[in-house]
Design a protein around this motif. Structure first.
Motif, PDB file in Angstrom:
ATOM      1  N   PHE A  73       0.832  -1.205   0.000  1.00  0.00           N
ATOM      2  CA  PHE A  73       0.000   0.000   0.000  1.00  0.00           C
ATOM      3  C   PHE A  73       0.870   1.260   0.000  1.00  0.00           C
ATOM      4  N   LEU A  74       1.955   1.238   0.762  1.00  0.00           N
ATOM      5  CA  LEU A  74       2.881   2.374   0.747  1.00  0.00           C
ATOM      6  C   LEU A  74       3.552   2.517  -0.614  1.00  0.00           C
ATOM      7  N   PHE A  75       3.869   1.407  -1.231  1.00  0.00           N
ATOM      8  CA  PHE A  75       4.492   1.432  -2.560  1.00  0.00           C
ATOM      9  C   PHE A  75       3.521   1.992  -3.599  1.00  0.00           C
ATOM     10  N   MET A  76       2.235   1.800  -3.384  1.00  0.00           N
ATOM     11  CA  MET A  76       1.238   2.329  -4.310  1.00  0.00           C
ATOM     12  C   MET A  76       1.231   3.858  -4.282  1.00  0.00           C
ATOM     13  N   ILE A  77       1.558   4.459  -3.167  1.00  0.00           N
ATOM     14  CA  ILE A  77       1.615   5.916  -3.091  1.00  0.00           C
ATOM     15  C   ILE A  77       2.821   6.438  -3.865  1.00  0.00           C
ATOM     16  N   VAL A  78       3.943   5.731  -3.756  1.00  0.00           N
ATOM     17  CA  VAL A  78       5.169   6.174  -4.412  1.00  0.00           C
ATOM     18  C   VAL A  78       5.153   5.842  -5.903  1.00  0.00           C
ATOM     19  N   GLU A  79       4.757   4.659  -6.242  1.00  0.00           N
ATOM     20  CA  GLU A  79       4.749   4.164  -7.622  1.00  0.00           C
ATOM     21  C   GLU A  79       3.345   3.621  -7.908  1.00  0.00           C
ATOM     22  N   PRO A  80       2.444   4.433  -8.476  1.00  0.00           N
ATOM     23  CA  PRO A  80       1.031   4.022  -8.577  1.00  0.00           C
ATOM     24  C   PRO A  80       0.786   2.736  -9.372  1.00  0.00           C
ATOM     25  N   HIS A  81       1.391   2.581 -10.527  1.00  0.00           N
ATOM     26  CA  HIS A  81       1.094   1.395 -11.333  1.00  0.00           C
ATOM     27  C   HIS A  81       1.670   0.128 -10.712  1.00  0.00           C
ATOM     28  N   GLY A  82       2.948   0.141 -10.424  1.00  0.00           N
ATOM     29  CA  GLY A  82       3.579  -1.033  -9.815  1.00  0.00           C
ATOM     30  C   GLY A  82       3.030  -1.325  -8.429  1.00  0.00           C
ATOM     31  N   GLY A  83       2.679  -0.280  -7.701  1.00  0.00           N
ATOM     32  CA  GLY A  83       2.111  -0.458  -6.374  1.00  0.00           C
ATOM     33  C   GLY A  83       0.723  -1.066  -6.417  1.00  0.00           C
ATOM     34  N   MET A  84      -0.053  -0.704  -7.434  1.00  0.00           N
ATOM     35  CA  MET A  84      -1.398  -1.280  -7.558  1.00  0.00           C
ATOM     36  C   MET A  84      -1.312  -2.773  -7.868  1.00  0.00           C
ATOM     37  N   VAL A  85      -0.434  -3.143  -8.771  1.00  0.00           N
ATOM     38  CA  VAL A  85      -0.273  -4.563  -9.101  1.00  0.00           C
ATOM     39  C   VAL A  85       0.227  -5.331  -7.880  1.00  0.00           C
ATOM     40  N   MET A  86       1.215  -4.769  -7.173  1.00  0.00           N
ATOM     41  CA  MET A  86       1.750  -5.441  -5.997  1.00  0.00           C
ATOM     42  C   MET A  86       0.706  -5.522  -4.897  1.00  0.00           C
ATOM     43  N   SER A  87      -0.126  -4.495  -4.759  1.00  0.00           N
ATOM     44  CA  SER A  87      -1.176  -4.521  -3.740  1.00  0.00           C
ATOM     45  C   SER A  87      -2.209  -5.593  -4.026  1.00  0.00           C
ATOM     46  N   VAL A  88      -2.575  -5.745  -5.290  1.00  0.00           N
ATOM     47  CA  VAL A  88      -3.531  -6.795  -5.654  1.00  0.00           C
ATOM     48  C   VAL A  88      -2.941  -8.170  -5.359  1.00  0.00           C
ATOM     49  N   LEU A  89      -1.668  -8.360  -5.678  1.00  0.00           N
ATOM     50  CA  LEU A  89      -1.019  -9.644  -5.398  1.00  0.00           C
ATOM     51  C   LEU A  89      -0.894  -9.884  -3.900  1.00  0.00           C
ATOM     52  N   ALA A  90      -0.575  -8.847  -3.139  1.00  0.00           N
ATOM     53  CA  ALA A  90      -0.452  -9.001  -1.680  1.00  0.00           C
ATOM     54  C   ALA A  90      -1.810  -9.297  -1.050  1.00  0.00           C
ATOM     55  N   LEU A  91      -2.857  -8.655  -1.523  1.00  0.00           N
ATOM     56  CA  LEU A  91      -4.197  -8.953  -1.000  1.00  0.00           C
ATOM     57  C   LEU A  91      -4.638 -10.362  -1.391  1.00  0.00           C
ATOM     58  N   THR A  92      -4.223 -10.815  -2.561  1.00  0.00           N
ATOM     59  CA  THR A  92      -4.512 -12.195  -2.961  1.00  0.00           C
ATOM     60  C   THR A  92      -3.820 -13.181  -2.029  1.00  0.00           C
ATOM     61  N   VAL A  93      -2.588 -12.878  -1.662  1.00  0.00           N
ATOM     62  CA  VAL A  93      -1.864 -13.720  -0.705  1.00  0.00           C
ATOM     63  C   VAL A  93      -2.595 -13.735   0.636  1.00  0.00           C
ATOM     64  N   PHE A  94      -3.040 -12.573   1.090  1.00  0.00           N
ATOM     65  CA  PHE A  94      -3.733 -12.466   2.372  1.00  0.00           C
ATOM     66  C   PHE A  94      -5.038 -13.262   2.373  1.00  0.00           C
ATOM     67  N   ILE A  95      -5.833 -13.103   1.322  1.00  0.00           N
ATOM     68  CA  ILE A  95      -7.128 -13.791   1.256  1.00  0.00           C
ATOM     69  C   ILE A  95      -6.946 -15.298   1.089  1.00  0.00           C
ATOM     70  N   SER A  96      -6.018 -15.711   0.233  1.00  0.00           N
ATOM     71  CA  SER A  96      -5.796 -17.150   0.056  1.00  0.00           C
ATOM     72  C   SER A  96      -5.237 -17.778   1.320  1.00  0.00           C
ATOM     73  N   ASP A  97      -4.436 -17.043   2.062  1.00  0.00           N
ATOM     74  CA  ASP A  97      -3.922 -17.554   3.334  1.00  0.00           C
ATOM     75  C   ASP A  97      -5.053 -17.766   4.330  1.00  0.00           C
ATOM     76  N   PHE A  98      -5.992 -16.852   4.365  1.00  0.00           N
ATOM     77  CA  PHE A  98      -7.135 -16.982   5.265  1.00  0.00           C
ATOM     78  C   PHE A  98      -7.943 -18.236   4.935  1.00  0.00           C
ATOM     79  N   PHE A  99      -8.256 -18.451   3.656  1.00  0.00           N
ATOM     80  CA  PHE A  99      -9.071 -19.601   3.279  1.00  0.00           C
ATOM     81  C   PHE A  99      -8.300 -20.911   3.366  1.00  0.00           C
ATOM     82  N   GLU A 100      -7.005 -20.882   3.114  1.00  0.00           N
ATOM     83  CA  GLU A 100      -6.208 -22.099   3.241  1.00  0.00           C
ATOM     84  C   GLU A 100      -6.119 -22.544   4.702  1.00  0.00           C
TER      85      GLU A 100
END
Length: 149
Positions: A73-100
């Motif tokens: 999320f902090l990276f999204m403020i500094v680098e909007p495009h790369g930060g958005m992609v990384m944020s989506v991937l990090a949230l995917t990790v978080f959600i998949s970890d919860f369900f796993e």
């Protein structure tokens, strides 16, 4: 005037901008390692005779997952495009970890099956690690990339 000037100290964040991709890469690598260690802990916790209440989340793994999400999320403020992609991937990790984790509890409760590896969470972590590596280590392949592109 910056839009987030009063919510986030942008000057302090700009000072962290060169280090932030490397921190995200380290958190993604740590998340993958702690995920594998947590799975081995879950297998030892789910001995025959125990119920699903014996399975516990491991604090280092939870810390790396939350750190990865917050740093992206902090990276999204500094680098909007790369930060958005990384944020989506990090949230995917978080959600998949919860369900796993919940599916490991179901497997521990059923006693007829051994605990399986958390394949969805491992896959999401690998994608996050690859993109974090691309963002942080791009300077290594930049000459080759610029000659091709």
């Amino acid at each position: 005037m910056q839009p987030l000037q009063f919510l986030v100290p942008l000057d302090a964040l700009e000072a962290l901008a060169p280090v932030l991709p490397f921190a995200i890469f380290a958190l993604a690598l740590g998340n993958l390692v702690t995920r594998l260690l947590q799975h081995s802990r879950h297998r030892s916790q789910a001995d025959p005779g125990d119920d699903d209440e014996a399975l516990r989340r491991w604090l280092p793994h939870t810390a790396t997952t939350l750190g990865l999400v917050l740093a992206s999320f902090l990276f999204m403020i500094v680098e909007p495009h790369g930060g958005m992609v990384m944020s989506v991937l990090a949230l995917t990790v978080f959600i998949s970890d919860f369900f796993e984790f919940e599916s490991r509890r179901v497997e521990a409760r059923s006693k007829s099956k051994a605990l399986e590896r958390p394949t969805a969470a491992i896959g999401a972590s690998v994608f996050a690690l690859l993109y974090a590596g691309y963002q942080s280590l791009f300077f290594l392949i930049e000459p080759l990339w610029n000659s091709v592109i």
